[in-house]
Design a protein around this motif. Structure first.
Motif, PDB file in Angstrom:
ATOM      1  N   PRO A 123       0.804  -1.228   0.000  1.00 48.49           N
ATOM      2  CA  PRO A 123       0.000   0.000   0.000  1.00 48.49           C
ATOM      3  C   PRO A 123       0.835   1.275   0.000  1.00 48.49           C
ATOM      4  O   PRO A 123       0.443   2.276  -0.601  1.00 48.49           O
ATOM      5  CB  PRO A 123      -0.823  -0.127   1.289  1.00 48.49           C
ATOM      6  N   LEU A 124       1.981   1.250   0.675  1.00 48.76           N
ATOM      7  CA  LEU A 124       2.840   2.432   0.675  1.00 48.76           C
ATOM      8  C   LEU A 124       3.337   2.735  -0.740  1.00 48.76           C
ATOM      9  O   LEU A 124       3.333   3.887  -1.182  1.00 48.76           O
ATOM     10  CB  LEU A 124       4.025   2.213   1.620  1.00 48.76           C
ATOM     11  N   ALA A 125       3.758   1.693  -1.463  1.00 49.05           N
ATOM     12  CA  ALA A 125       4.175   1.877  -2.848  1.00 49.05           C
ATOM     13  C   ALA A 125       3.000   2.302  -3.717  1.00 49.05           C
ATOM     14  O   ALA A 125       3.154   3.088  -4.657  1.00 49.05           O
ATOM     15  CB  ALA A 125       4.783   0.583  -3.388  1.00 49.05           C
ATOM     16  N   GLY A 126       1.808   1.794  -3.394  1.00 47.37           N
ATOM     17  CA  GLY A 126       0.615   2.177  -4.137  1.00 47.37           C
ATOM     18  C   GLY A 126       0.319   3.658  -3.992  1.00 47.37           C
ATOM     19  O   GLY A 126      -0.061   4.329  -4.966  1.00 47.37           O
ATOM     20  N   ILE A 127       0.482   4.196  -2.783  1.00 40.40           N
ATOM     21  CA  ILE A 127       0.250   5.621  -2.562  1.00 40.40           C
ATOM     22  C   ILE A 127       1.246   6.458  -3.371  1.00 40.40           C
ATOM     23  O   ILE A 127       0.868   7.418  -4.054  1.00 40.40           O
ATOM     24  CB  ILE A 127       0.354   5.962  -1.067  1.00 40.40           C
ATOM     25  N   SER A 128       2.528   6.086  -3.329  1.00 43.07           N
ATOM     26  CA  SER A 128       3.550   6.832  -4.067  1.00 43.07           C
ATOM     27  C   SER A 128       3.290   6.790  -5.569  1.00 43.07           C
ATOM     28  O   SER A 128       3.360   7.814  -6.255  1.00 43.07           O
ATOM     29  CB  SER A 128       4.942   6.258  -3.760  1.00 43.07           C
ATOM     30  N   THR A 129       2.985   5.605  -6.078  1.00 42.90           N
ATOM     31  CA  THR A 129       2.728   5.458  -7.514  1.00 42.90           C
ATOM     32  C   THR A 129       1.509   6.275  -7.937  1.00 42.90           C
ATOM     33  O   THR A 129       1.516   6.949  -8.972  1.00 42.90           O
ATOM     34  CB  THR A 129       2.504   3.983  -7.864  1.00 42.90           C
ATOM     35  N   ALA A 130       0.456   6.221  -7.131  1.00 41.69           N
ATOM     36  CA  ALA A 130      -0.768   6.951  -7.464  1.00 41.69           C
ATOM     37  C   ALA A 130      -0.550   8.454  -7.427  1.00 41.69           C
ATOM     38  O   ALA A 130      -1.109   9.187  -8.249  1.00 41.69           O
ATOM     39  CB  ALA A 130      -1.881   6.553  -6.500  1.00 41.69           C
TER      40      ALA A 130
END
Length: 315
Positions: free
Chosen positions: A153-160
């Motif tokens: 989820p942390l990577a998902g936030i950065s990517t988004a």
């Protein structure tokens, strides 16, 4: 290199073939007319250097092949071909540095979904960390860090954030916050149960615990370590070097901090609870900030590489 298997409507195949032929780093082009049945169309296959893959996939999506046909991408572990070697030499940059944005978005979308399995892994990791902090056992803490799945989820936030996808930001944030909330509630209940059986005691949470006391005493070094881990974790995702994620997992204290906060709450040690919560937030914030800045830097770098790349003859 990457292998692309495409299904193209017959009226778009010429445009697809032209795009592939004019993509630097693409080779091994194969066209099978009327070979596809569902959906109906032509099958087009090619190989492309990883560093040229994102541009080609973006072009194929521009031709709406993702809605009218199909785009499948696979990694090639071994390719013995002079044409493949030439394609990789002509493509800009190095394959290890390339970012496949479509692949990254798809991977983080999957990893940032709030599922039973995700919550189960996070809850088990937090309970393991609870045992580690109560026993002041660094080995258990490291094991719990490795089990925790929170980097998705942390990577998902950065990517988004980089891709300007607010829905994915909310989806990832929900998975992160709801997952940790559920894991901490379960861990608090676990602590009460362990206390009932005499395996946890108040004296354990009140002890000095020199090996794990840093978990509820956040400082700027906590943020610095999380920031560096966020850079390493993002690079491991974008370069497909997933082994580095293990090192990232055991370098930040997200799960142990959540565990200590839950145990401290169970024993009404609110000073430790708030300290652990601060540690948790510092780690989460550092990872997201580092991941976002790393992706922005990679996006800028590859935009420059693309502007410098001339149109090539078919490989």
């Amino acid at each position: 290199m990457l292998h692309l298997r495409l299904i193209s409507p017959a009226d778009r195949t010429d445009a697809v073939v032209s795009l592939i032929e004019n993509t630097v780093g693409a080779t091994h082009l194969v066209v099978l007319p009327d070979a596809a049945r569902t959906p109906a169309g032509d099958v087009v296959m090619c190989d492309v250097a990883r560093e040229a893959g994102d541009e080609l996939i973006g072009g194929l999506r521009g031709l709406q092949l993702d809605t009218t046909g199909s785009i499948a991408v696979e990694n090639i572990d071994l390719s013995l071909s002079r044409r493949a070697d030439r394609a990789e030499e002509e493509a800009p940059g190095e394959g290890a540095d390339a970012v496949l944005w479509e692949q990254l978005t798809d991977a983080t979308h999957e990893e940032s979904t709030l599922t039973v399995t995700y919550v189960a892994f996070l809850a088990v990791a937090t309970m393991l960390a609870a045992c580690g902090v109560m026993l002041d056992n660094a080995i258990l803490i490291v094991g719990a860090m490795a089990v925790g799945p929170e980097f998705g989820p942390l990577a998902g936030i950065s990517t988004a954030l980089v891709q300007r996808a607010p829905r994915l930001v909310l989806r990832s944030l929900w998975a992160l916050l709801a997952g940790f909330a559920a894991a901490m509630v379960v861990t608090a209940g676990f602590s009460w149960l362990m206390d009932l059986f005499g395996l946890f005691t108040r004296s354990m949470i009140e002890a000095g615990r020199p090996n794990t006391a840093f978990i509820w005493k956040p400082d700027w070094m906590s943020f610095v370590v999380a920031f560096l881990a966020g850079i390493a974790g993002t690079l491991s995702l974008t370069s497909a070097k997933s082994g580095a994620l293990i090192g990232v997992a055991i370098s930040v204290t997200t799960v142990p901090a959540a565990a200590n906060a839950a145990v401290a709450f169970a024993y009404t040690e609110y000073a430790q609870m708030w300290g652990s919560t601060g540690q948790l937030l510092a780690n989460l914030g550092g990872i997201v900030l580092a991941g976002t800045l790393t992706l922005l830097a990679q996006k800028w770098f590859w935009a420059r590489q693309r502007r410098r790349t001339p149109t090539a003859e078919p490989a």
